[in-house]
Design a protein around this motif. Structure first.
Motif, short mmCIF file in Angstrom:
data_model
loop_
_atom_site.label_atom_id
_atom_site.label_comp_id
_atom_site.label_asym_id
_atom_site.label_seq_id
_atom_site.Cartn_x
_atom_site.Cartn_y
_atom_site.Cartn_z
N GLU A 80 0.82 -1.20 0.00
CA GLU A 80 0.00 0.00 0.00
C GLU A 80 0.86 1.25 0.00
OE1 GLU A 80 -2.70 -0.17 3.25
OE2 GLU A 80 -3.82 -1.88 2.45
N MET A 81 2.10 1.11 0.44
CA MET A 81 3.03 2.23 0.48
C MET A 81 4.37 1.79 -0.10
SD MET A 81 5.86 3.42 2.24
CE MET A 81 5.85 2.46 3.73
N ILE A 82 4.96 2.63 -0.93
CA ILE A 82 6.31 2.39 -1.46
C ILE A 82 7.23 3.42 -0.85
CG2 ILE A 82 7.74 2.53 -3.54
CD1 ILE A 82 5.47 1.30 -5.11
N GLU A 118 2.09 13.23 -0.26
CA GLU A 118 1.16 13.91 0.63
C GLU A 118 0.03 12.98 1.07
OE1 GLU A 118 -0.13 17.32 -1.50
OE2 GLU A 118 1.84 18.31 -1.45
N GLU A 119 -0.35 12.05 0.20
CA GLU A 119 -1.40 11.07 0.54
C GLU A 119 -0.88 9.94 1.42
OE1 GLU A 119 -2.70 9.77 -3.25
OE2 GLU A 119 -3.64 11.69 -3.80
N ILE A 132 3.43 14.94 -9.41
CA ILE A 132 2.57 13.76 -9.25
C ILE A 132 3.09 12.90 -8.12
CG2 ILE A 132 1.89 11.59 -10.36
CD1 ILE A 132 1.76 13.17 -13.01
N LEU A 133 4.40 12.71 -8.07
CA LEU A 133 4.98 11.92 -6.97
C LEU A 133 4.76 12.61 -5.63
CD1 LEU A 133 8.33 10.67 -8.55
CD2 LEU A 133 6.14 9.46 -8.35
N PHE A 158 9.12 8.85 0.17
CA PHE A 158 10.15 9.76 -0.30
C PHE A 158 10.07 9.90 -1.82
CE2 PHE A 158 12.17 7.50 3.36
CZ PHE A 158 12.20 8.56 4.25
N VAL A 159 10.49 11.08 -2.31
CA VAL A 159 10.54 11.32 -3.76
C VAL A 159 11.91 11.87 -4.12
CG1 VAL A 159 8.06 11.78 -3.85
CG2 VAL A 159 9.67 13.70 -3.64
N GLY A 160 12.24 11.76 -5.40
CA GLY A 160 13.53 12.27 -5.83
C GLY A 160 13.67 12.23 -7.34
#
Length: 314
Positions: free
Chosen positions: A142-144, A167-168, A161-162, A173-175
């Protein structure tokens, strides 16, 4: 892991008793861990990548071999598994096998997003979201932990988008990633302006360009760093073909060229983890050996660089 599990893994992979003894020796030492700047959580400094030879293995549907690599990785304490939808069958096959092994929720899953068409300049937002959802389905979570924009492709469309997913609470983490010198300026700009959590970048003992600007900038902005191609794909192996590991490598506990190369990479203070790819469990164990023992100080780093730079170019 109990003896039965070890023997099973050895039977699958062809590991020897001497290798098992070496594994036990490694595990008697503290593992080298690195902190994620944004959260402070600790992760092993060596991970597993799934491009190149790992990708070829997944594409060949040699599931037993993929399973033995991932089993060796996890059994050695590895956590960061780096993949991408563009790595052929890697994401799908590794997700399936991690679920079969029951380790999918334990791993730190890092994957990527890139739906920019060849020769195109903009990503289709609906296609981007579809690719992210496919990644969730493949790893059955459900989460990556981490999704990065692959090769800094159309950051203005894909990174927001990431961030929406972050936020949801569906992405932690994003990058952004690149291993192309031509894209370094775009990555530098994103580090400065886009509030990234991670980056992925190339860095090796004979490829130190990213240490000039990218790695220090990441440190300054509290951005974690995954290192790709720490062996220069196959370049470093060609350079040391027929060359003995110098005796002084034992001063940092490097028993093999792989450990020599990886210890150099993870000794940089900006580096969170190196994620070399491999298709062999014995190489996976060897790589993880770099996550134990001493790391080179500045003087040793210079000595290592001088030695490798003195070798003929591949």
């Amino acid at each position: 892991m109990d003896r039965r599990q070890w023997l099973k893994m050895m039977a699958i992979s062809g590991m020897s008793i001497s290798l098992l003894d070496r594994i036990k020796a490694q595990q008697s030492q503290p593992m080298i861990l690195r902190s994620v700047p944004k959260t402070g959580e600790l992760l092993p400094a060596i991970g597993l990548g799934s491009s190149a030879n790992f990708s070829a293995l997944a594409r060949s549907e040699d599931f037993d071999s993929v399973r033995s690599v991932m089993n060796a990785f996890y059994s050695e304490g590895g956590l960061i598994f780096d993949t991408a939808p563009s790595y052929g069958a890697s994401e799908e096959v590794s997700g399936r096998i991690a679920n079969d092994l029951g380790i999918q929720d334990d791993l730190f899953w890092a994957t990527k997003l890139n739906v920019v068409p060849r020769g195109g300049s903009r990503a289709n937002p609906s296609e981007a979201r579809q690719q992210v959802e496919e990644s969730f389905a493949r790893v059955n979570r459900e989460m990556i932990d981490l999704i990065q924009v692959h090769n800094v492709s159309d950051i203005p469309t894909q990174l927001p988008i990431l961030k929406e997913y972050r936020e949801e609470g569906r992405i932690r983490f994003v990058g952004n990633t690149t291993w192309s010198l031509d894209e370094y300026d775009d990555l530098e700009s994103s580090i400065r302006n886009d509030e990234l959590d991670f980056i992925g970048i190339d860095y090796a003992i004979d490829n130190r360009t990213s240490a000039e600007t990218i790695l220090p900038l990441a440190m300054d902005h509290g951005v974690a760093v995954l290192i790709y191609a720490p062996f220069g794909r196959t370049r470093l192996w060609r350079r040391v073909a027929g060359v003995d590991l110098p005796e002084w490598a034992s001063e940092i506990g490097a028993e093999t060229w792989a450990q020599f190369f990886l210890k150099f990479v993870i000794s940089h203070p900006a580096v969170t983890a190196a994620t070399p790819s491999t298709s062999r469990p014995e190489n996976m164990v060897d790589n993880m050996g770099a996550c134990f023992g001493e790391l080179p100080d500045a003087a040793m780093q210079r000595r290592m660089i001088e030695f490798v730079d003195s070798l003929p170019q591949a």
